[in-house]
Write a protein that holds these residues in place. Structure first.
Motif, short mmCIF file in Angstrom:
data_model
loop_
_atom_site.label_atom_id
_atom_site.label_comp_id
_atom_site.label_asym_id
_atom_site.label_seq_id
_atom_site.Cartn_x
_atom_site.Cartn_y
_atom_site.Cartn_z
N GLU A 29 28.98 62.34 -2.00
CA GLU A 29 30.28 62.30 -1.33
C GLU A 29 30.29 63.22 -0.10
N LYS A 32 28.85 61.67 3.03
CA LYS A 32 29.80 60.82 3.75
C LYS A 32 30.71 61.65 4.65
N LYS A 35 29.08 63.11 7.94
CA LYS A 35 28.99 62.15 9.04
C LYS A 35 30.23 62.19 9.93
N ASN A 84 35.12 61.67 -1.60
CA ASN A 84 35.10 61.98 -0.17
C ASN A 84 36.51 62.05 0.43
#
Length: 98
Positions: A29, A32, A35, A84
């Motif tokens: 998580e 993600k 990014k 996330n």
């Protein structure tokens, strides 16, 4: 160690292990989230099996533990798995103030 944490204005320090399923899932998580926020937040991962001497300094007793730093001060701490969306909410509220 403190040089790493205090490198940027916003930091997230993850205490993890390779053998904990919750840590593995949380790590996925966090990837993600990195990014999206890598330009604004520095993310660091500490494997507790390799960095045991750091645990008392940060009062870490459970894994996974995430510590959020704003201006070199701890502003939030969470223990256990978070998806996330929850992680992004914490970053927005505690670090970004958006």
């Amino acid at each position: 160690m403190s040089k790493i944490i205090y490198k940027g204005e916003n930091s997230v320090l993850e205490f993890t292990s390779n053998w904990s399923e919750a840590c593995i899932l949380l790590g996925q998580e966090i990837e993600k989230v990195v990014k999206i926020y890598h330009k604004y937040v520095d993310f660091y991962k500490l494997n507790i099996d390799e960095e045991m001497e750091v645990l008392p300094k940060f009062n870490v007793r459970h894994i996974p533990t995430l510590i959020f730093f704003k201006n070199r001060k701890e502003v939030y701490r969470t223990i256990g798995f978070k998806n996330n969306r929850k992680l992004m909410f914490i970053i927005e509220k505690r670090l970004m103030f958006l």
